[in-house]
Design a protein around this motif. Sequence first.
Motif, PDB file in Angstrom:
ATOM      1  N   SER A  43       0.840  -1.188   0.000  1.00  0.00           N
ATOM      2  CA  SER A  43       0.000   0.000   0.000  1.00  0.00           C
ATOM      3  C   SER A  43       0.876   1.240   0.000  1.00  0.00           C
ATOM      4  O   SER A  43       1.949   1.261   0.591  1.00  0.00           O
ATOM      5  CB  SER A  43      -0.916   0.017   1.226  1.00  0.00           C
ATOM      6  OG  SER A  43      -1.674   1.207   1.279  1.00  0.00           O
ATOM      7  N   VAL A  45      -0.915   4.152   0.682  1.00  0.00           N
ATOM      8  CA  VAL A  45      -2.075   4.953   1.053  1.00  0.00           C
ATOM      9  C   VAL A  45      -1.699   6.237   1.791  1.00  0.00           C
ATOM     10  O   VAL A  45      -2.504   7.167   1.899  1.00  0.00           O
ATOM     11  CB  VAL A  45      -3.048   4.100   1.904  1.00  0.00           C
ATOM     12  CG1 VAL A  45      -2.523   3.911   3.310  1.00  0.00           C
ATOM     13  CG2 VAL A  45      -4.441   4.713   1.916  1.00  0.00           C
ATOM     14  N   ASP A  46      -0.463   6.329   2.255  1.00  0.00           N
ATOM     15  CA  ASP A  46      -0.023   7.535   2.949  1.00  0.00           C
ATOM     16  C   ASP A  46       0.405   8.635   1.982  1.00  0.00           C
ATOM     17  O   ASP A  46       0.791   9.723   2.400  1.00  0.00           O
ATOM     18  CB  ASP A  46       1.149   7.195   3.884  1.00  0.00           C
ATOM     19  CG  ASP A  46       2.322   6.555   3.157  1.00  0.00           C
ATOM     20  OD1 ASP A  46       2.095   5.874   2.145  1.00  0.00           O
ATOM     21  OD2 ASP A  46       3.458   6.746   3.598  1.00  0.00           O
ATOM     22  N   TYR A 173      -9.804   7.321  -3.600  1.00  0.00           N
ATOM     23  CA  TYR A 173      -9.575   6.966  -2.197  1.00  0.00           C
ATOM     24  C   TYR A 173     -10.682   6.014  -1.761  1.00  0.00           C
ATOM     25  O   TYR A 173     -11.863   6.279  -1.993  1.00  0.00           O
ATOM     26  CB  TYR A 173      -9.560   8.219  -1.318  1.00  0.00           C
ATOM     27  CG  TYR A 173      -8.601   9.281  -1.809  1.00  0.00           C
ATOM     28  CD1 TYR A 173      -7.236   9.178  -1.562  1.00  0.00           C
ATOM     29  CD2 TYR A 173      -9.061  10.350  -2.572  1.00  0.00           C
ATOM     30  CE1 TYR A 173      -6.349  10.139  -2.039  1.00  0.00           C
ATOM     31  CE2 TYR A 173      -8.184  11.315  -3.052  1.00  0.00           C
ATOM     32  CZ  TYR A 173      -6.832  11.204  -2.785  1.00  0.00           C
ATOM     33  OH  TYR A 173      -5.950  12.144  -3.265  1.00  0.00           O
ATOM     34  N   ASN A 275      -5.580   0.644   1.912  1.00  0.00           N
ATOM     35  CA  ASN A 275      -4.638   0.103   2.878  1.00  0.00           C
ATOM     36  C   ASN A 275      -4.428  -1.384   2.586  1.00  0.00           C
ATOM     37  O   ASN A 275      -5.047  -1.952   1.667  1.00  0.00           O
ATOM     38  CB  ASN A 275      -5.115   0.346   4.310  1.00  0.00           C
ATOM     39  CG  ASN A 275      -6.454  -0.327   4.617  1.00  0.00           C
ATOM     40  OD1 ASN A 275      -6.759  -1.414   4.111  1.00  0.00           O
ATOM     41  ND2 ASN A 275      -7.263   0.319   5.446  1.00  0.00           N
ATOM     42  N   LYS A 276      -3.580  -2.036   3.360  1.00  0.00           N
ATOM     43  CA  LYS A 276      -3.208  -3.418   3.039  1.00  0.00           C
ATOM     44  C   LYS A 276      -4.383  -4.380   3.155  1.00  0.00           C
ATOM     45  O   LYS A 276      -4.508  -5.324   2.363  1.00  0.00           O
ATOM     46  CB  LYS A 276      -2.050  -3.861   3.935  1.00  0.00           C
ATOM     47  CG  LYS A 276      -0.737  -3.171   3.577  1.00  0.00           C
ATOM     48  CD  LYS A 276       0.429  -3.733   4.372  1.00  0.00           C
ATOM     49  CE  LYS A 276       1.743  -3.077   3.941  1.00  0.00           C
ATOM     50  NZ  LYS A 276       2.912  -3.616   4.665  1.00  0.00           N
ATOM     51  N   ASP A 277      -5.272  -4.166   4.125  1.00  0.00           N
ATOM     52  CA  ASP A 277      -6.444  -5.038   4.249  1.00  0.00           C
ATOM     53  C   ASP A 277      -7.358  -4.890   3.035  1.00  0.00           C
ATOM     54  O   ASP A 277      -7.875  -5.880   2.499  1.00  0.00           O
ATOM     55  CB  ASP A 277      -7.215  -4.719   5.532  1.00  0.00           C
ATOM     56  CG  ASP A 277      -6.480  -5.148   6.785  1.00  0.00           C
ATOM     57  OD1 ASP A 277      -5.600  -6.037   6.674  1.00  0.00           O
ATOM     58  OD2 ASP A 277      -6.778  -4.608   7.864  1.00  0.00           O
ATOM     59  N   GLN A 278      -7.557  -3.652   2.595  1.00  0.00           N
ATOM     60  CA  GLN A 278      -8.392  -3.416   1.428  1.00  0.00           C
ATOM     61  C   GLN A 278      -7.744  -3.973   0.165  1.00  0.00           C
ATOM     62  O   GLN A 278      -8.427  -4.520  -0.709  1.00  0.00           O
ATOM     63  CB  GLN A 278      -8.654  -1.919   1.279  1.00  0.00           C
ATOM     64  CG  GLN A 278      -9.545  -1.335   2.361  1.00  0.00           C
ATOM     65  CD  GLN A 278      -9.566   0.182   2.348  1.00  0.00           C
ATOM     66  OE1 GLN A 278      -8.585   0.836   1.981  1.00  0.00           O
ATOM     67  NE2 GLN A 278     -10.688   0.761   2.736  1.00  0.00           N
TER      68      GLN A 278
END
Length: 328
Positions: A43, A45-46, A173, A275-278
């Motif tokens: 990810s 995502v940041d 997002y 994120n990693k779960d998504q």
Amino acid sequence: MDAIKQVIDKASGTSEGASAAAPGGEKSGSGEFAKPGEFPIESQVDRVVGIQDDMVKKPSPATVQEGDEDFTTYKAAKKLLGKKTIVTGGDSGIGRAAAVMFAMEGADVALVYLPEEQKDAEKSKQLIVAAGGQCLLFPQDIRDEQGCNRVIESVVQAWGKIDVLVNNASVMYSIPDITDITTEQFDRTIKTNIYGTFFLTRAAVPHIPKGGSIIVTASQVAYAGPPMLVDYSMTKGAQVAMVRCLSNQLLSKGIRVNAVCPGPVWTPLQPAAMNKDQMKEWHNSPAPIGRIGQPSELGPAYVFLASQDASFISGQSIHVNGGAIVAG
């Protein structure tokens, strides 16, 4: 028979010299597509945007079209010889695939991208120049109206016209609950995906000659309504509506307007959004074809819509989505 086998191996990329597809050591030559579970769960995502050069698993060089990201298997036919084109978001992913294939077809390509994406843009330029095209680089946030105007003015000054405009740049997002979508995020999504597309198109239209083409990267989400992509899907629905309206407006000028609607495709847009779960859930819920798509599988759709092969097509959306059936 050995000679025939060598020809087949060379065409399919299964010869001994096939190069590594990704940092896992697998071979790109087999022409195999990545299956669910074969991706590292990464990810970015940041970050505001994803950077392809920083991805652990880059868009696969193992696809039918894309050999070691040099697109060596794509068979060009000079469909865009002498055309002057602009591709926003052409630094990576689908935009890069379209831009490089345009160059392979004989076009010159101007790339528009965020300054943070310079590293990826330089790679795209290398591929375009290697394919024989001229390449102009414009690090420009397309939310900036005057900046968009300057891009169009610069391209026209350099090349005299714009034959093809590809509005591909977007941000996305993944937020499961609307109450968690901040006004800042909503503003950025709307202004990048809608304002930017509008600004560039408005500035470019006076410089697009008869026979020109405008292509917008919309998405299947405009039709499917994924719950975690509310603001992004809103913008993609708006883009589909824009394509239909603008087609009716510009056909009298000989300018065609169409959309490409991708399904799940492995580009920097995804690790920047999830994120990693998504990401894990996304990779394990592929398209009906049984896998995630690759950018090189989208590029030919842009070539088709930009070329005279699509001379009787306007106001339409081409769904390159791995088999998902959607209305529209």
